[in-house]
Design a protein around this motif. Structure first.
Motif, PDB file in Angstrom:
ATOM      1  N   GLU A  59      15.213 -55.616  64.686  1.00 13.91           N
ATOM      2  CA  GLU A  59      15.277 -57.027  65.057  1.00 13.91           C
ATOM      3  C   GLU A  59      16.670 -57.448  65.496  1.00 13.91           C
ATOM      4  OE1 GLU A  59      12.670 -58.436  65.395  1.00 13.91           O
ATOM      5  OE2 GLU A  59      11.198 -57.616  64.007  1.00 13.91           O
ATOM      6  N   SER A  87      23.464 -57.098  58.892  1.00 12.84           N
ATOM      7  CA  SER A  87      23.110 -55.846  58.208  1.00 12.84           C
ATOM      8  C   SER A  87      23.245 -54.659  59.152  1.00 12.84           C
ATOM      9  CB  SER A  87      21.672 -55.914  57.671  1.00 12.84           C
ATOM     10  OG  SER A  87      21.594 -56.807  56.584  1.00 12.84           O
ATOM     11  N   ARG A 122      14.745 -53.378  47.394  1.00  6.29           N
ATOM     12  CA  ARG A 122      13.861 -54.513  47.640  1.00  6.29           C
ATOM     13  C   ARG A 122      13.986 -55.040  49.067  1.00  6.29           C
ATOM     14  NH1 ARG A 122      14.233 -58.386  42.462  1.00  6.29           N
ATOM     15  NH2 ARG A 122      12.155 -59.025  43.083  1.00  6.29           N
ATOM     16  N   ILE A 123      14.656 -54.275  49.907  1.00  2.85           N
ATOM     17  CA  ILE A 123      14.756 -54.690  51.300  1.00  2.85           C
ATOM     18  C   ILE A 123      13.352 -54.702  51.920  1.00  2.85           C
ATOM     19  CG2 ILE A 123      15.127 -52.341  52.182  1.00  2.85           C
ATOM     20  CD1 ILE A 123      17.194 -53.637  54.110  1.00  2.85           C
ATOM     21  N   SER A 124      13.110 -55.631  52.803  1.00  3.17           N
ATOM     22  CA  SER A 124      11.770 -55.759  53.372  1.00  3.17           C
ATOM     23  C   SER A 124      11.430 -54.545  54.231  1.00  3.17           C
ATOM     24  CB  SER A 124      11.674 -57.026  54.213  1.00  3.17           C
ATOM     25  OG  SER A 124      12.423 -56.879  55.397  1.00  3.17           O
ATOM     26  N   MET A 125      10.125 -54.334  54.428  1.00  3.26           N
ATOM     27  CA  MET A 125       9.703 -53.173  55.212  1.00  3.26           C
ATOM     28  C   MET A 125      10.256 -53.251  56.635  1.00  3.26           C
ATOM     29  SD  MET A 125       5.846 -51.955  56.064  1.00  3.26           S
ATOM     30  CE  MET A 125       5.619 -53.264  57.259  1.00  3.26           C
ATOM     31  N   GLY A 126      10.139 -54.411  57.233  1.00  3.08           N
ATOM     32  CA  GLY A 126      10.600 -54.544  58.615  1.00  3.08           C
ATOM     33  C   GLY A 126      12.092 -54.301  58.742  1.00  3.08           C
ATOM     34  N   LYS A 127      12.856 -54.887  57.815  1.00  6.03           N
ATOM     35  CA  LYS A 127      14.313 -54.716  57.862  1.00  6.03           C
ATOM     36  C   LYS A 127      14.661 -53.245  57.626  1.00  6.03           C
ATOM     37  CE  LYS A 127      18.134 -56.409  58.590  1.00  6.03           C
ATOM     38  NZ  LYS A 127      18.266 -56.995  59.917  1.00  6.03           N
ATOM     39  N   GLU A 129      12.856 -50.651  58.203  1.00  8.27           N
ATOM     40  CA  GLU A 129      12.478 -49.839  59.364  1.00  8.27           C
ATOM     41  C   GLU A 129      13.513 -49.936  60.477  1.00  8.27           C
ATOM     42  OE1 GLU A 129       8.681 -50.681  60.942  1.00  8.27           O
ATOM     43  OE2 GLU A 129       7.626 -49.542  59.418  1.00  8.27           O
ATOM     44  N   LEU A 132      16.588 -48.001  59.343  1.00  7.15           N
ATOM     45  CA  LEU A 132      16.274 -46.570  59.388  1.00  7.15           C
ATOM     46  C   LEU A 132      16.189 -46.085  60.829  1.00  7.15           C
ATOM     47  CD1 LEU A 132      13.569 -46.108  56.603  1.00  7.15           C
ATOM     48  CD2 LEU A 132      15.726 -44.859  56.792  1.00  7.15           C
TER      49      LEU A 132
END
Lengths: 152, 283
Positions: A59, A87, A122-127, A129, A132
């Motif tokens: 994003e 981030s 606890r980072i969100s899946m989208g963040k 991804e 990563l």
């Protein structure tokens, strides 16, 4: 989770900083790195950045670039087009300050859980991804650059 | 800019309105972001942070918090039933709209979105602070979470597909078409299958905003959804994206800016549909 000893030596110090850290301390360190982010130099890439260097589903609109260096290692750079992508900038700065110029094997050996160690589980899946994806694309281009080095 | 012309103008405030209400005890400013570091890097003075992962979601089930947890969250931040809660955030207010939507599940109707979000506030060089405010605990009485009106579940979406009722896919055209990258070791979007829900129309969320991040004006929104894509306020519409945050943005536009009375957000979205066994998919 990978053991710290599985991380490239040049990354171990920074990874240890994030061991058992509280969320406030984590944010402080990451924001400090983020403030030191340096964008890809213009001799490497200029806007509009090529789409095949863009991290898909990040994003923060991050791009990754690599070049071989004289020592047989890989220099690498990032662009982060989202001005609010702190981030992504923090991760880019951590990777650059630790691994710039290292051999492709070292870059390709970055463990998969680096994002969760740095940013917390606890980072969100989208963040997660997106971040990563930055690491994965860096590894991909490091591998590509290495192959080009060998074929020359 | 005036909010006149929007169906529910009270649900939208501009940055100047927020600047004028920083010390208003009847107002609580809430930042909700995609990037969890942003709030710590500086936020609107007096704003609290509500994180969609840690605050709004149940930490065991894939679901939202329950009534008691919502009451505790409101109490912790000094929000009472009469407080006007104003949301803003990054990414054109995706998570702000998502948080707004969750608040509506509990009936907190005195709420608004700050038009243009965090970026507009920053670009106008308005003040930011790293100081985290603490408010005296409040007493808050929430209704039981009411999902039926504005939230859609997978089987309801399947019923929508079978009934050929309108669905809006607000993801990017590439996601809608199911284009996959073939780069090795590359993260996909958290789904085993790519494509879209059969019958869904692609209207990316971004079409509803102007270059400065504010929502398009009423006539432009009507042109987008009604003239260009054939939707009408009388329809029973479901919006979806990948995890429900971008579709909350479109849900807000249709419900509050255009006044559509029957719009539901499918928060399971593609991460559920694209992993579900046997559901129909189009590419």
């Amino acid at each position: 989770m990978a053991d710290i000893s599985e991380y490239p030596e040049a990354l171990r110090d920074v990874m240890e900083m994030f061991e058992d850290i509280d969320e406030h301390g984590r944010a402080e360190i990451l924001l400090d790195y983020s403030s030191r982010f340096q964008e890809v130099p213009s001799y490497i890439a200029q806007r509009p950045f090529p789409e095949d260097h863009r991290v898909q589903r990040c994003e923060s609109e991050a791009y990754v670039f690599t070049e071989p260096n004289a020592g047989g290692g890989i220099n690498f750079y990032f662009a982060v087009e989202n001005p609010q992508g702190v981030s992504a900038k923090a991760l880019a700065a951590i990777l650059q300050e630790s691994l710039m110029g290292e051999k492709a094997e070292t870059i390709k050996a970055i463990p998969h859980d680096i994002v969760f160690r740095l940013f917390g589980k606890r980072i969100s899946m989208g963040k997660g991804e997106g971040l990563l994806g930055m690491v994965a694309l860096l590894k991909y281009f490091a591998d590509l650059t290495q192959k080009e080095q060998k074929s020359e | 800019m005036s909010n006149s012309g929007y169906a529910h103008p009270d649900a939208l405030v501009n940055t100047e309105w927020v600047a004028q209400h920083l010390n208003d005890p009847a107002v609580r400013i809430v930042e909700s972001n995609e990037d969890p570091l942003l709030y710590a890097s500086g936020h609107i003075p007096g704003a609290i942070q509500i994180d969609w992962v840690t605050d709004l979601n149940d930490q065991i089930r894939r679901d939202y918090l329950d009534r008691k947890s919502f009451e505790n969250l409101m109490s912790k931040h000094g929000i009472s039933n009469n407080t006007k809660v104003v949301f803003y955030g990054d990414k054109n207010n995706w998570w702000a709209c998502y948080a707004f939507w969750v608040f509506q599940l509990f009936g907190h109707t005195n709420a608004a979105i700050m038009n243009g979000g965090r970026l507009k506030w920053v670009e106008e060089q308005r003040p930011l602070t790293k100081e985290v405010p603490h408010y005296p605990a409040s007493t808050y009485h929430a209704q039981e979470r009411s999902d039926y009106k504005i939230r859609a579940f997978r089987d309801q979406v399947l019923g929508h597909v079978n009934g050929q009722l309108p669905l809006i896919d607000v993801r990017s055209p590439g996601e809608f078409k199911g284009e996959l990258t073939h780069m090795p070791d590359y993260p996909q979007e958290g789904a085993l299958r790519a494509g879209h829900i059969p019958g869904a129309k692609s209207i990316p969320w971004s079409k509803a905003v102007q270059p400065d991040g504010t929502f398009k004006l009423p006539d432009d929104l009507k042109a987008l959804y009604e003239q260009d894509n054939g939707f009408a306020p009388s329809q029973n519409i479901i919006t979806y994206c990948r995890i429900g945050e971008r579709s909350a943005h479109t849900w807000f536009v249709l419900t509050y800016l255009l006044g559509y009375p029957t719009v539901r957000n499918y928060d399971g979205s593609w991460t559920e549909w694209g992993n579900s066994v046997g559901v129909p998919i189009e590419k």
